[in-house]
Motif scaffolding. Sequence first.
Motif, PDB file in Angstrom:
ATOM      1  N   ILE A 104       0.675  -1.267  -0.102  1.00 29.63           N
ATOM      2  CA  ILE A 104      -0.001   0.027  -0.153  1.00 29.63           C
ATOM      3  C   ILE A 104       0.824   1.109   0.131  1.00 29.63           C
ATOM      4  O   ILE A 104       1.858   1.239   0.715  1.00 29.63           O
ATOM      5  N   LYS A 105       0.581   2.382  -0.832  1.00 33.86           N
ATOM      6  CA  LYS A 105       1.393   3.362  -0.838  1.00 33.86           C
ATOM      7  C   LYS A 105       0.325   4.663  -0.278  1.00 33.86           C
ATOM      8  O   LYS A 105      -0.705   4.855  -0.536  1.00 33.86           O
ATOM      9  N   ALA A 106       0.875   5.373   0.741  1.00 34.86           N
ATOM     10  CA  ALA A 106       0.227   6.429   1.301  1.00 34.86           C
ATOM     11  C   ALA A 106       1.026   7.459   1.051  1.00 34.86           C
ATOM     12  O   ALA A 106       1.893   7.792   0.368  1.00 34.86           O
ATOM     13  N   ALA A 107       0.427   8.858   1.671  1.00 30.98           N
ATOM     14  CA  ALA A 107       0.846  10.213   1.479  1.00 30.98           C
ATOM     15  C   ALA A 107       1.000  10.950   2.922  1.00 30.98           C
ATOM     16  O   ALA A 107       0.166  10.525   3.739  1.00 30.98           O
ATOM     17  N   PHE A 108       2.514  11.441   3.045  1.00 31.24           N
ATOM     18  CA  PHE A 108       2.762  11.838   4.388  1.00 31.24           C
ATOM     19  C   PHE A 108       3.107  13.403   4.253  1.00 31.24           C
ATOM     20  O   PHE A 108       3.944  13.888   3.286  1.00 31.24           O
ATOM     21  N   PHE A 109       2.451  14.131   4.826  1.00 33.74           N
ATOM     22  CA  PHE A 109       2.357  15.644   4.871  1.00 33.74           C
ATOM     23  C   PHE A 109       3.498  16.155   6.049  1.00 33.74           C
ATOM     24  O   PHE A 109       3.078  15.978   7.133  1.00 33.74           O
ATOM     25  N   ILE A 110       4.456  16.582   5.524  1.00 32.93           N
ATOM     26  CA  ILE A 110       5.386  17.026   6.626  1.00 32.93           C
ATOM     27  C   ILE A 110       5.713  18.549   6.755  1.00 32.93           C
ATOM     28  O   ILE A 110       5.625  19.495   5.947  1.00 32.93           O
ATOM     29  N   ASN A 111       5.925  18.947   8.083  1.00 34.12           N
ATOM     30  CA  ASN A 111       6.135  20.133   8.549  1.00 34.12           C
ATOM     31  C   ASN A 111       7.990  20.104   8.921  1.00 34.12           C
ATOM     32  O   ASN A 111       8.556  19.542   9.581  1.00 34.12           O
ATOM     33  N   ALA A 112       8.638  20.521   7.976  1.00 38.90           N
ATOM     34  CA  ALA A 112      10.226  20.634   7.886  1.00 38.90           C
ATOM     35  C   ALA A 112      10.838  21.001   9.348  1.00 38.90           C
ATOM     36  O   ALA A 112      11.786  20.329   9.527  1.00 38.90           O
ATOM     37  N   ASN A 113      10.392  22.105   9.907  1.00 37.78           N
ATOM     38  CA  ASN A 113      11.040  22.622  10.958  1.00 37.78           C
ATOM     39  C   ASN A 113      10.697  21.592  12.412  1.00 37.78           C
ATOM     40  O   ASN A 113      11.434  21.635  13.141  1.00 37.78           O
TER      41      ASN A 113
END
Length: 258
Positions: A104-113
């Motif tokens: 399964i492929k998911a999506a991860f939304f990242i806060n770089a700091n």
Amino acid sequence: MRSFIRNVYITLAGTISKPSNEVHLINGHYVTKHVVDKSLHKAIYEEFILYLLSIGDIIPISDALDKINKKHTKNSKPYFVLTYDDGFEECFDIMGPILDKHNIKAAFFINANYIESNQDYQNNFNKRIRIETKRPMSWEQITYLHSKGHTIGSHTLDHHNLNKLSLEDIELQIKKNKEILVSKLNYNCDHFAWPYGRISDFSEEALEITSKYHKYIYSGTNYKFYHSFNNRVYNRRHLEADWKKSYIKYFLSAKKAL
């Protein structure tokens, strides 16, 4: 009392509901908000994944957007997309192996700091999002998820409410976060989800700024419609892996409009 009545209603209604045979963009954050050992985390998450697979298919976000854009949203079974905001460590060490196990492929939304930040920063970040028990992934872990074919998207530098920032600061939060992700992962970051996800947390001005840097933009609300902001934003349904099955079935049973 109102909360109690709502919980009773959703629980009862959920027992006779079933997810609609449509495309469902699911927005989660963690396996569970509670502190439990990792073996229980894994059991909770795999049970959630197996439940979704028992009633439909889990597809990559690119496939889901293709279906939505072509208006192929009515299907013989449900299609689910898994997206996760904030970049908690369990995305790598709990979710990652189970997603790989089931291809399964998911999506991860990242806060770089937030990534590899010091403890003071993490404490303030977690206080903002009202989750005190979590830790961020490392860049090495995010890079690994990216190498396995998961989508890595942007969630701003610091997870501030964009409607409380100046236009200059909004641009900084969006532009700089993308620059860091592109530099770390050597790819084009096309996907963006704004913090807190409500329509009231994102203005037309913020949309114009975001559109300069990202092709695909996501909310975390208004899930009875596939789009907001005149078809420029894709709406996701907030849903966590440890929610009761009746809740999951109830919320995913809602018919959606294009």
